[in-house]
Design a protein around this motif. Structure first.
Motif, mmCIF file in Angstrom:
data_model
loop_
_atom_site.group_PDB
_atom_site.id
_atom_site.type_symbol
_atom_site.label_atom_id
_atom_site.label_comp_id
_atom_site.label_asym_id
_atom_site.label_seq_id
_atom_site.Cartn_x
_atom_site.Cartn_y
_atom_site.Cartn_z
ATOM 1 N N GLY A 8 37.866 39.417 30.465
ATOM 2 C CA GLY A 8 37.284 39.650 28.611
ATOM 3 C C GLY A 8 38.137 40.697 28.238
ATOM 4 N N ILE A 9 38.326 41.283 26.710
ATOM 5 C CA ILE A 9 38.696 42.303 27.701
ATOM 6 C C ILE A 9 37.753 43.690 28.366
ATOM 7 C CG2 ILE A 9 36.840 43.290 25.647
ATOM 8 C CD1 ILE A 9 38.495 44.240 23.835
ATOM 9 N N ALA A 10 38.915 44.343 28.438
ATOM 10 C CA ALA A 10 39.032 45.365 29.479
ATOM 11 C C ALA A 10 38.452 44.935 30.690
ATOM 12 C CB ALA A 10 38.328 46.360 28.699
ATOM 13 N N SER A 11 38.609 43.907 31.359
ATOM 14 C CA SER A 11 38.473 43.536 32.505
ATOM 15 C C SER A 11 38.677 43.219 33.783
ATOM 16 C CB SER A 11 37.375 41.693 32.628
ATOM 17 O OG SER A 11 38.335 40.850 32.706
ATOM 18 N N GLY A 12 39.778 43.122 33.403
ATOM 19 C CA GLY A 12 41.024 44.197 33.894
ATOM 20 C C GLY A 12 42.211 42.439 34.532
ATOM 21 N N LYS A 13 41.653 42.193 33.646
ATOM 22 C CA LYS A 13 43.089 40.499 33.317
ATOM 23 C C LYS A 13 44.609 40.905 34.199
ATOM 24 C CE LYS A 13 43.862 38.162 30.052
ATOM 25 N NZ LYS A 13 45.208 38.469 30.077
ATOM 26 N N SER A 14 44.782 41.963 33.111
ATOM 27 C CA SER A 14 46.549 41.930 33.616
ATOM 28 C C SER A 14 46.589 43.148 34.410
ATOM 29 C CB SER A 14 47.219 43.131 32.344
ATOM 30 O OG SER A 14 46.447 42.713 30.908
ATOM 31 N N THR A 15 45.145 43.655 35.305
ATOM 32 C CA THR A 15 45.326 44.617 36.339
ATOM 33 C C THR A 15 45.602 43.621 37.975
ATOM 34 O OG1 THR A 15 43.983 46.629 35.460
ATOM 35 C CG2 THR A 15 44.290 46.104 37.730
ATOM 36 N N ARG A 46 34.758 51.099 31.042
ATOM 37 C CA ARG A 46 36.546 51.014 30.964
ATOM 38 C C ARG A 46 37.616 50.532 29.558
ATOM 39 N NH1 ARG A 46 36.928 47.729 35.996
ATOM 40 N NH2 ARG A 46 36.432 48.781 37.571
ATOM 41 N N ARG A 96 40.024 53.222 28.164
ATOM 42 C CA ARG A 96 41.291 53.060 27.523
ATOM 43 C C ARG A 96 41.155 52.504 26.366
ATOM 44 N NH1 ARG A 96 43.264 46.516 28.327
ATOM 45 N NH2 ARG A 96 41.877 46.634 26.552
ATOM 46 N N ASN A 144 36.217 42.708 39.589
ATOM 47 C CA ASN A 144 37.108 44.298 39.426
ATOM 48 C C ASN A 144 36.288 45.637 38.929
ATOM 49 O OD1 ASN A 144 39.605 45.290 39.019
ATOM 50 N ND2 ASN A 144 39.132 45.054 36.807
ATOM 51 N N LEU A 173 34.916 46.719 41.484
ATOM 52 C CA LEU A 173 35.476 48.375 42.581
ATOM 53 C C LEU A 173 35.875 49.266 42.352
ATOM 54 C CD1 LEU A 173 32.624 47.136 45.643
ATOM 55 C CD2 LEU A 173 32.135 48.388 43.854
ATOM 56 N N THR A 174 36.876 49.702 43.776
ATOM 57 C CA THR A 174 38.469 50.032 43.029
ATOM 58 C C THR A 174 39.072 48.630 43.137
ATOM 59 O OG1 THR A 174 38.211 49.880 45.681
ATOM 60 C CG2 THR A 174 37.329 52.302 44.587
ATOM 61 N N LEU A 175 40.855 49.245 43.423
ATOM 62 C CA LEU A 175 41.902 48.289 43.464
ATOM 63 C C LEU A 175 42.130 48.308 44.602
ATOM 64 C CD1 LEU A 175 43.813 50.485 40.740
ATOM 65 C CD2 LEU A 175 43.023 48.973 39.784
ATOM 66 N N THR A 215 40.202 45.360 45.047
ATOM 67 C CA THR A 215 40.203 43.633 43.657
ATOM 68 C C THR A 215 41.955 43.468 44.761
ATOM 69 O OG1 THR A 215 39.384 44.812 42.420
ATOM 70 C CG2 THR A 215 41.048 43.701 41.402
#
Ligand SMILES: Nc1ncnc2c1ncn2[C@@H]1O[C@H](COP(=O)(O)OP(=O)(O)OP(=O)(O)O)[C@@H](O)[C@H]1O
Length: 202
Positions: free
Chosen positions: A8-15, A142, A146, A177, A179-181, A184
């Motif tokens: 979803g928006i800003a959930s971390g898909k690109s990450t 987030r 962002r 996603n 917690l920490t990177l 993930t």
């Protein structure tokens, strides 16, 4: 094996998508195709200009995206028309890119990075679906950070999408996603190992 990756928006898909790429995954990006199918002179661009008129173009012939977004926000029929023009072309492009890759690397997994996987029917074209999930409060925090948005603005943007909790019920696997990177990345590594093992066995 085609895996649909969404969020979803800003959930971390690109990450998460970048993490899969780092591991060597081939990712087909729906956003890239969404831009490609309306590039000036393309058949999608022509159909849009025929329908909306040349007022929808910038001076250099590109689509005026903010103007188009404003129009379809106020006219749901226009949104349907625009989707009817672009969505089939995006799907064809993604399928062709996948086939080209598989000709070179038969049997390899391919990840389709699709923001609106569950909103449209693209989920029917993939074998498995992964959702990058965070609880609402983290998504809000987030997104505000962002995009430099107020709480009210961020809430309105989240509310305009299908809630992550609804997508959660539709997805085959969740990538947490919240917690920490590093946390993930460990999940992504573990999923990627499993996908590759399955690909080898087939
Ligand atoms: N695990 C994490 N911890 C802290 N911050 C994160 C984490 N994952 C992502 N972020 C940050 O959260 C924001 C949203 O992440 P990202 O851009 O990957 O989301 P997205 O789902 O692709 O967003 P959109 O679809 O809206 O473009 C970014 O600023 C990113 O740096």
């Amino acid at each position: 094996m085609i895996i649909g990756l969404t969020g979803g928006i800003a959930s971390g898909k690109s990450t998460v998508s970048a993490m899969f790429r780092e591991l060597g995954a081939y990712v087909v990006d729906a956003d890239i195709w969404a831009r490609r199918v309306v590039s000036p002179g393309s058949s999608g661009w022509k159909e849009i200009v025929d329908f909306f008129g040349r007022e929808i173009l910038t001076e250099d012939g590109e689509l005026n995206r903010p103007k188009l977004a404003e129009l379809i926000f106020h006219h749901p029929d226009y949104r349907h028309r625009l989707n009817a023009i672009t969505h089939p072309k995006i799907r064809i492009g993604m399928k062709e890119e996948t086939e080209d890759y598989l000709k070179q690397y038969p049997g390899q997994p391919v990840i389709w990075d699709v923001p609106l996987l569950f909103e449209g029917d693209t989920h029917q074209l993939v074998d498995e679906t992964f959702l990058v999930y965070v609880p609402y409060d983290i998504q809000l925090e987030r997104l505000m950070k962002r995009n430099q948005l107020s709480e009210e603005e961020a809430k309105a943007r989240i509310a305009s999408q299908m809630p992550l909790d609804s997508k959660r019920k539709l997805a085959d696997y969740l990538i947490d996603n919240s917690l920490t990177l590093e946390h993930t990345r460990e999940q992504v590594q573990s999923i990627w190992r499993t996908i590759q093992q399955n690909a080898c066995q087939e």
